[in-house]
Design a protein around this motif. Structure first.
Motif, PDB file in Angstrom:
ATOM      1  N   ALA A  42       0.862  -1.181   0.000  1.00 24.16           N
ATOM      2  CA  ALA A  42       0.000   0.000   0.000  1.00 24.16           C
ATOM      3  C   ALA A  42       0.897   1.230   0.000  1.00 24.16           C
ATOM      4  CB  ALA A  42      -0.925  -0.007   1.218  1.00 24.16           C
ATOM      5  N   VAL A  43       0.974   1.875  -1.154  1.00 27.59           N
ATOM      6  CA  VAL A  43       1.949   2.946  -1.362  1.00 27.59           C
ATOM      7  C   VAL A  43       1.231   4.280  -1.562  1.00 27.59           C
ATOM      8  CG1 VAL A  43       3.468   1.235  -2.421  1.00 27.59           C
ATOM      9  CG2 VAL A  43       2.091   2.705  -3.887  1.00 27.59           C
ATOM     10  N   PRO A  44       1.924   5.394  -1.387  1.00 28.17           N
ATOM     11  CA  PRO A  44       1.297   6.703  -1.613  1.00 28.17           C
ATOM     12  C   PRO A  44       0.739   6.822  -3.031  1.00 28.17           C
ATOM     13  CG  PRO A  44       3.366   6.972  -0.427  1.00 28.17           C
ATOM     14  CD  PRO A  44       3.301   5.527  -0.852  1.00 28.17           C
ATOM     15  N   PHE A  45      -0.328   7.579  -3.172  1.00 24.46           N
ATOM     16  CA  PHE A  45      -1.009   7.705  -4.459  1.00 24.46           C
ATOM     17  C   PHE A  45      -0.088   8.037  -5.635  1.00 24.46           C
ATOM     18  CE2 PHE A  45      -4.952   8.740  -1.867  1.00 24.46           C
ATOM     19  CZ  PHE A  45      -5.604   7.559  -2.184  1.00 24.46           C
ATOM     20  N   PRO A  46       0.869   9.000  -5.485  1.00 27.48           N
ATOM     21  CA  PRO A  46       1.682   9.355  -6.658  1.00 27.48           C
ATOM     22  C   PRO A  46       2.569   8.220  -7.159  1.00 27.48           C
ATOM     23  CG  PRO A  46       1.809  11.058  -4.968  1.00 27.48           C
ATOM     24  CD  PRO A  46       1.148   9.880  -4.339  1.00 27.48           C
ATOM     25  N   TYR A  47       2.761   7.184  -6.314  1.00 26.36           N
ATOM     26  CA  TYR A  47       3.708   6.125  -6.668  1.00 26.36           C
ATOM     27  C   TYR A  47       3.020   4.860  -7.189  1.00 26.36           C
ATOM     28  CZ  TYR A  47       6.567   8.913  -3.375  1.00 26.36           C
ATOM     29  OH  TYR A  47       7.212   9.922  -2.708  1.00 26.36           O
ATOM     30  N   LEU A  48       1.708   4.839  -7.242  1.00 25.00           N
ATOM     31  CA  LEU A  48       0.997   3.594  -7.530  1.00 25.00           C
ATOM     32  C   LEU A  48       1.486   2.910  -8.808  1.00 25.00           C
ATOM     33  CD1 LEU A  48      -2.669   4.569  -6.539  1.00 25.00           C
ATOM     34  CD2 LEU A  48      -1.222   2.869  -5.410  1.00 25.00           C
ATOM     35  N   LEU A  49       1.510   3.640  -9.907  1.00 22.74           N
ATOM     36  CA  LEU A  49       1.872   3.016 -11.181  1.00 22.74           C
ATOM     37  C   LEU A  49       3.349   2.634 -11.239  1.00 22.74           C
ATOM     38  CD1 LEU A  49      -0.174   4.995 -13.856  1.00 22.74           C
ATOM     39  CD2 LEU A  49      -0.595   2.708 -12.937  1.00 22.74           C
ATOM     40  N   SER A  50       4.209   3.480 -10.707  1.00 20.04           N
ATOM     41  CA  SER A  50       5.644   3.190 -10.748  1.00 20.04           C
ATOM     42  C   SER A  50       5.983   1.946  -9.932  1.00 20.04           C
ATOM     43  CB  SER A  50       6.447   4.385 -10.218  1.00 20.04           C
ATOM     44  OG  SER A  50       6.243   5.520 -11.034  1.00 20.04           O
ATOM     45  N   ILE A  51       5.422   1.842  -8.731  1.00 24.44           N
ATOM     46  CA  ILE A  51       5.705   0.691  -7.877  1.00 24.44           C
ATOM     47  C   ILE A  51       5.016  -0.555  -8.425  1.00 24.44           C
ATOM     48  CG2 ILE A  51       5.575  -0.228  -5.535  1.00 24.44           C
ATOM     49  CD1 ILE A  51       7.505   2.157  -5.925  1.00 24.44           C
ATOM     50  N   LYS A  52       3.833  -0.378  -8.998  1.00 25.55           N
ATOM     51  CA  LYS A  52       3.124  -1.523  -9.584  1.00 25.55           C
ATOM     52  C   LYS A  52       3.937  -2.149 -10.706  1.00 25.55           C
ATOM     53  CE  LYS A  52      -1.340  -2.820 -11.609  1.00 25.55           C
ATOM     54  NZ  LYS A  52      -0.794  -3.599 -12.748  1.00 25.55           N
ATOM     55  N   LYS A  53       4.566  -1.315 -11.522  1.00 31.38           N
ATOM     56  CA  LYS A  53       5.355  -1.818 -12.654  1.00 31.38           C
ATOM     57  C   LYS A  53       6.470  -2.741 -12.168  1.00 31.38           C
ATOM     58  CE  LYS A  53       7.963  -0.215 -16.696  1.00 31.38           C
ATOM     59  NZ  LYS A  53       8.435   0.988 -17.455  1.00 31.38           N
ATOM     60  N   ILE A  54       7.055  -2.419 -11.020  1.00 31.02           N
ATOM     61  CA  ILE A  54       8.137  -3.247 -10.467  1.00 31.02           C
ATOM     62  C   ILE A  54       7.558  -4.484  -9.777  1.00 31.02           C
ATOM     63  CG2 ILE A  54      10.077  -3.296  -8.853  1.00 31.02           C
ATOM     64  CD1 ILE A  54      10.268  -0.218  -9.272  1.00 31.02           C
ATOM     65  N   ALA A  55       6.506  -4.301  -8.999  1.00 31.72           N
ATOM     66  CA  ALA A  55       5.920  -5.417  -8.251  1.00 31.72           C
ATOM     67  C   ALA A  55       5.341  -6.477  -9.177  1.00 31.72           C
ATOM     68  CB  ALA A  55       4.838  -4.901  -7.307  1.00 31.72           C
ATOM     69  N   ASP A  56       4.886  -6.055 -10.344  1.00 28.58           N
ATOM     70  CA  ASP A  56       4.276  -6.992 -11.296  1.00 28.58           C
ATOM     71  C   ASP A  56       5.259  -8.055 -11.790  1.00 28.58           C
ATOM     72  OD1 ASP A  56       1.769  -5.888 -11.141  1.00 28.58           O
ATOM     73  OD2 ASP A  56       1.914  -4.743 -13.005  1.00 28.58           O
ATOM     74  N   LYS A  57       6.540  -7.863 -11.513  1.00 26.78           N
ATOM     75  CA  LYS A  57       7.537  -8.847 -11.938  1.00 26.78           C
ATOM     76  C   LYS A  57       7.449 -10.127 -11.113  1.00 26.78           C
ATOM     77  CE  LYS A  57      10.843  -5.166 -13.129  1.00 26.78           C
ATOM     78  NZ  LYS A  57      12.157  -4.550 -12.777  1.00 26.78           N
ATOM     79  N   VAL A  58       6.797 -10.060  -9.953  1.00 24.27           N
ATOM     80  CA  VAL A  58       6.759 -11.192  -9.028  1.00 24.27           C
ATOM     81  C   VAL A  58       5.326 -11.706  -8.891  1.00 24.27           C
ATOM     82  CG1 VAL A  58       7.274 -11.995  -6.688  1.00 24.27           C
ATOM     83  CG2 VAL A  58       8.705 -10.229  -7.749  1.00 24.27           C
ATOM     84  N   ALA A  59       5.149 -12.999  -9.033  1.00 25.17           N
ATOM     85  CA  ALA A  59       3.823 -13.597  -8.854  1.00 25.17           C
ATOM     86  C   ALA A  59       3.326 -13.361  -7.437  1.00 25.17           C
ATOM     87  CB  ALA A  59       3.892 -15.101  -9.136  1.00 25.17           C
ATOM     88  N   ASN A  60       2.079 -12.933  -7.335  1.00 28.08           N
ATOM     89  CA  ASN A  60       1.407 -12.698  -6.055  1.00 28.08           C
ATOM     90  C   ASN A  60       1.941 -11.485  -5.291  1.00 28.08           C
ATOM     91  OD1 ASN A  60      -0.324 -14.805  -6.553  1.00 28.08           O
ATOM     92  ND2 ASN A  60       0.727 -16.250  -5.211  1.00 28.08           N
ATOM     93  N   PHE A  61       2.666 -10.595  -5.960  1.00 24.72           N
ATOM     94  CA  PHE A  61       2.947  -9.271  -5.423  1.00 24.72           C
ATOM     95  C   PHE A  61       1.863  -8.336  -5.972  1.00 24.72           C
ATOM     96  CE2 PHE A  61       7.688  -8.778  -4.095  1.00 24.72           C
ATOM     97  CZ  PHE A  61       7.598  -9.925  -3.314  1.00 24.72           C
ATOM     98  N   LYS A  62       1.167  -7.642  -5.085  1.00 25.82           N
ATOM     99  CA  LYS A  62       0.045  -6.792  -5.474  1.00 25.82           C
ATOM    100  C   LYS A  62       0.230  -5.390  -4.901  1.00 25.82           C
ATOM    101  CE  LYS A  62      -2.089 -10.378  -7.293  1.00 25.82           C
ATOM    102  NZ  LYS A  62      -2.306 -10.513  -8.752  1.00 25.82           N
ATOM    103  N   ILE A  63      -0.502  -4.432  -5.491  1.00 27.11           N
ATOM    104  CA  ILE A  63      -0.446  -3.039  -5.052  1.00 27.11           C
ATOM    105  C   ILE A  63      -1.804  -2.613  -4.504  1.00 27.11           C
ATOM    106  CG2 ILE A  63      -0.046  -0.641  -5.770  1.00 27.11           C
ATOM    107  CD1 ILE A  63       2.449  -2.375  -5.737  1.00 27.11           C
ATOM    108  N   ALA A  64      -1.760  -1.829  -3.430  1.00 33.18           N
ATOM    109  CA  ALA A  64      -2.972  -1.276  -2.826  1.00 33.18           C
ATOM    110  C   ALA A  64      -2.841   0.231  -2.685  1.00 33.18           C
ATOM    111  CB  ALA A  64      -3.226  -1.891  -1.446  1.00 33.18           C
ATOM    112  N   ALA A  65      -3.968   0.912  -2.775  1.00 33.40           N
ATOM    113  CA  ALA A  65      -4.035   2.319  -2.369  1.00 33.40           C
ATOM    114  C   ALA A  65      -4.278   2.363  -0.865  1.00 33.40           C
ATOM    115  CB  ALA A  65      -5.151   3.038  -3.117  1.00 33.40           C
TER     116      ALA A  65
END
Length: 253
Positions: A42-65
């Motif tokens: 769960a990351v700050p709003f301005p970082y959602l897409l940037s952190i998601k792009k990195i987390a998506d490299k790993v299975a079962n890593f997810k992003i939350a607001a």
């Protein structure tokens, strides 16, 4: 088997560069999660897409607001809506965190509205509940938690509650010098599951992931997560330290 979840709540911390370094360090640990395990950031709003792009490299890593507004759109300057999160591909949102309740006076009724809007837009809530020190000292915590659940969640159908995520925060044990034991965590988690079972039945209750949000760290995660009704943690400060959060993820059962 219900999901076992290590959820990181970065709160209002880190620059984007620091956040990217943090998530990269965790990704590079090559953690292999089981199908029933997830790490949610769960990351700050301005970082959602940037952190998601990195987390998506790993299975079962997810992003939350960390929050969403209780309206779909409108003249609410500075707010972020559930439809916005959906269109960004964000799968989870924290709702009802103790800090939101305390600092922004979010009521159980408002949180019910947020839950509804999140679900309508296919963003899964991580619903927080918990009690203050005064409520714990009065030994009325069970009634207090039950009221939070009833007023914010019990309008939902059994299908909507199936697989739901709840995070229990013992506010009295966070940053106060007081310590909640793993037995106290289990007692409250069991109570929450019983309250859900009384409303929706044991099958739905058994599907709900209940996370512990009381100062989870690398040195206590294994003990806390070993309890039968504890399905992981909602982690604050320790989630900002790569080695700590990596150890916490590896402590999931």
């Amino acid at each position: 088997m219900r999901k076992q979840i290590a959820a990181a709540n970065w709160k209002m911390n880190l620059t984007l560069v620091e956040g990217e370094q943090l998530i990269n360090d965790i990704v590079e640990a090559n953690i292999e999660l089981q199908p029933n395990q997830q790490a949610i950031f769960a990351v700050p709003f301005p970082y959602l897409l940037s952190i998601k792009k990195i987390a998506d490299k790993v299975a079962n890593f997810k992003i939350a607001a960390q929050n969403c507004n209780n309206h779909k759109s409108g003249a609410y300057t500075g707010e972020v809506s559930a439809p916005m999160l959906q269109h960004l591909g964000i799968e989870y949102v924290i709702i009802g965190h103790s800090e939101r309740r305390e600092y922004y006076h979010e009521s159980n009724e408002m949180l019910a509205q947020k839950v509804n809007i999140a679900l309508e837009n296919k963003v899964a809530p991580i619903f927080c509940c918990g009690e203050s020190l005064s409520i714990r000292e009065a030994n009325t915590q069970n009634d207090h938690i039950e009221q939070q659940l009833k007023e914010s969640l019990f309008h939902l159908t059994a299908a909507q509650m199936n697989g739901f995520i709840i995070a229990y925060e013992p506010i009295w044990a966070i940053g106060t010098g007081r310590t909640a034991t793993s037995e106290q965590a289990q007692d409250m988690h069991q109570h929450i599951r019983t309250v859900i079972a009384n409303q929706y039945g044991t099958s739905v209750a058994a599907s709900v992931s209940i996370l512990y949000g009381g100062s989870v760290k690398a040195n206590n995660a294994v003990d806390i997560f070993s309890k039968p009704d504890v399905d992981g943690g909602l982690v604050g400060g320790a989630s900002l330290i790569p080695a700590e959060f990596i150890a916490i993820i590896k402590s999931l059962k």
